[in-house]
Design a protein around this motif. Structure first.
Motif, short mmCIF file in Angstrom:
data_model
loop_
_atom_site.label_atom_id
_atom_site.label_comp_id
_atom_site.label_asym_id
_atom_site.label_seq_id
_atom_site.Cartn_x
_atom_site.Cartn_y
_atom_site.Cartn_z
N LEU A 185 1.12 -1.45 -0.09
CA LEU A 185 -0.10 -0.04 -0.41
C LEU A 185 1.05 1.41 0.05
CD1 LEU A 185 -2.91 1.21 0.96
CD2 LEU A 185 -2.21 1.38 2.98
N ILE A 186 1.89 1.14 1.10
CA ILE A 186 2.54 2.52 0.91
C ILE A 186 3.36 2.49 -0.51
CG2 ILE A 186 4.61 3.23 2.31
CD1 ILE A 186 3.87 1.99 5.08
N HIS A 187 3.40 1.37 -1.35
CA HIS A 187 4.52 1.56 -2.31
C HIS A 187 3.68 2.18 -3.67
CE1 HIS A 187 6.76 -0.05 -6.18
NE2 HIS A 187 5.49 -0.39 -6.82
N PHE A 188 2.36 2.09 -3.47
CA PHE A 188 1.13 2.21 -4.26
C PHE A 188 1.37 3.92 -4.01
CE2 PHE A 188 -2.39 3.63 -5.07
CZ PHE A 188 -3.04 3.31 -6.57
N TYR A 189 1.20 4.13 -2.91
CA TYR A 189 1.21 6.01 -2.50
C TYR A 189 2.57 6.37 -2.78
CZ TYR A 189 -4.04 5.50 -2.38
OH TYR A 189 -4.61 5.44 -1.56
N CYS A 190 3.78 5.69 -2.69
CA CYS A 190 5.44 6.36 -2.16
C CYS A 190 5.75 5.40 -3.11
CB CYS A 190 5.38 6.51 -1.23
SG CYS A 190 4.20 7.86 -0.59
N PRO A 191 5.72 4.93 -4.84
CA PRO A 191 6.44 4.17 -5.69
C PRO A 191 8.29 4.68 -5.50
CG PRO A 191 5.65 5.52 -6.96
CD PRO A 191 4.44 5.34 -5.53
N ASP A 192 8.18 5.88 -5.25
CA ASP A 192 9.35 6.66 -5.71
C ASP A 192 10.40 6.75 -3.71
OD1 ASP A 192 9.57 6.88 -7.66
OD2 ASP A 192 8.88 9.46 -6.49
N ILE A 193 9.69 6.25 -2.58
CA ILE A 193 10.85 6.28 -1.31
C ILE A 193 10.60 4.24 -1.10
CG2 ILE A 193 10.05 7.09 0.78
CD1 ILE A 193 8.71 8.58 -0.04
N VAL A 194 9.46 3.97 -1.38
CA VAL A 194 9.37 2.48 -0.83
C VAL A 194 9.40 1.45 -2.36
CG1 VAL A 194 7.92 0.25 0.39
CG2 VAL A 194 7.90 2.31 1.27
N LYS A 195 10.17 1.00 -2.96
CA LYS A 195 10.25 0.25 -3.95
C LYS A 195 9.76 -1.04 -3.69
CE LYS A 195 13.59 3.64 -5.47
NZ LYS A 195 12.23 4.51 -6.13
N THR A 196 9.24 -1.26 -5.46
CA THR A 196 9.04 -2.87 -4.82
C THR A 196 10.07 -4.01 -4.47
OG1 THR A 196 6.90 -2.53 -6.64
CG2 THR A 196 7.27 -5.09 -5.97
N GLU A 197 11.57 -4.06 -4.93
CA GLU A 197 11.94 -4.72 -4.92
C GLU A 197 12.41 -4.82 -2.90
OE1 GLU A 197 13.24 -1.08 -6.96
OE2 GLU A 197 11.82 -2.84 -7.63
N ASP A 198 12.37 -3.74 -1.98
CA ASP A 198 12.22 -3.10 -1.57
C ASP A 198 11.29 -4.34 -0.26
OD1 ASP A 198 14.07 -1.50 -1.60
OD2 ASP A 198 13.57 0.69 -1.77
N ILE A 199 10.21 -4.89 -0.63
CA ILE A 199 9.27 -5.21 0.00
C ILE A 199 9.99 -7.01 0.17
CG2 ILE A 199 7.03 -5.69 0.55
CD1 ILE A 199 6.17 -2.95 -0.87
N CYS A 200 9.51 -7.57 1.29
CA CYS A 200 9.74 -8.97 1.22
C CYS A 200 8.27 -9.67 1.22
CB CYS A 200 10.28 -9.83 1.98
SG CYS A 200 10.44 -11.05 2.37
N LEU A 201 8.55 -10.14 -0.54
CA LEU A 201 6.58 -10.55 -1.08
C LEU A 201 7.22 -12.00 -1.22
CD1 LEU A 201 5.85 -7.10 -3.32
CD2 LEU A 201 5.13 -8.12 -0.97
N LYS A 202 7.09 -12.53 -0.55
CA LYS A 202 6.07 -14.23 -0.82
C LYS A 202 5.80 -15.25 -0.04
CE LYS A 202 11.69 -14.27 0.85
NZ LYS A 202 12.37 -15.18 2.34
N GLU A 203 5.11 -16.66 -1.02
CA GLU A 203 4.55 -16.80 -0.37
C GLU A 203 4.43 -17.33 0.71
OE1 GLU A 203 2.63 -19.53 -3.22
OE2 GLU A 203 3.27 -18.80 -5.00
N THR A 204 5.22 -18.10 0.66
CA THR A 204 5.82 -18.84 2.11
C THR A 204 6.60 -17.21 3.55
OG1 THR A 204 5.24 -20.65 1.94
CG2 THR A 204 6.02 -20.08 3.96
N MET A 205 5.62 -16.60 3.81
CA MET A 205 7.02 -15.88 4.54
C MET A 205 8.09 -16.39 6.40
SD MET A 205 7.18 -12.32 3.39
CE MET A 205 6.90 -11.68 4.33
#
Length: 133
Positions: free
Chosen positions: A29-49
């Protein structure tokens, strides 16, 4: 098709407390609104966390809130990780405050992506030569 396997999987939120404890949805959600600050590659997105993955995302949310949103996240990492029902109202207030910042205050760093941008970039990814390899 190989590229499609590497696209991030953002989990669906059906239960606000239970489905946000790994930080994936909030960080996205933060990435959606602030993509220049929180980039997708900065977020850990795994099926099993793992626990470490979840803590990483939650720290990212805390740091963003501290630096950019006047310290609006008053939760400890444990509060966010275990999200007991006793803090549900506080958690909803935190979410409301996030949307207040993003939709009402709109500081200069808030540059939300349009849904059309997201669809276009996804189409570009799926139609690229790499997608066919």
């Amino acid at each position: 098709q190989t590229l499609l396997k590497h696209l991030p999987c953002i989990p669906l939120v059906e239960n606000v407390l239970k489905d946000t404890t790994d930080g994936c949805s909030l960080a996205a959600l933060i990435h959606f609104y602030c993509p220049d600050i929180v980039k997708t590659e900065d977020i850990c997105l795994k099926e099993t966390m793992s626990l470490a993955d979840s803590l990483y995302n939650l720290q990212l949310i805390q740091e963003f809130s501290q630096i950019y949103l006047n310290q609006c996240c008053h939760f400890t990492l444990e509060d966010m990780l275990y999200a007991s029902s006793s803090i549900k109202n506080n958690y909803l207030v935190f979410l409301a405050e996030l949307f207040w910042w993003f939709e009402v205050v709109k500081p200069s760093f808030v540059q939300p992506r349009s849904l059309a941008d997201c669809v276009t970039s996804q189409k570009n990814l799926t139609s690229s030569p790499l997608a066919d390899s």
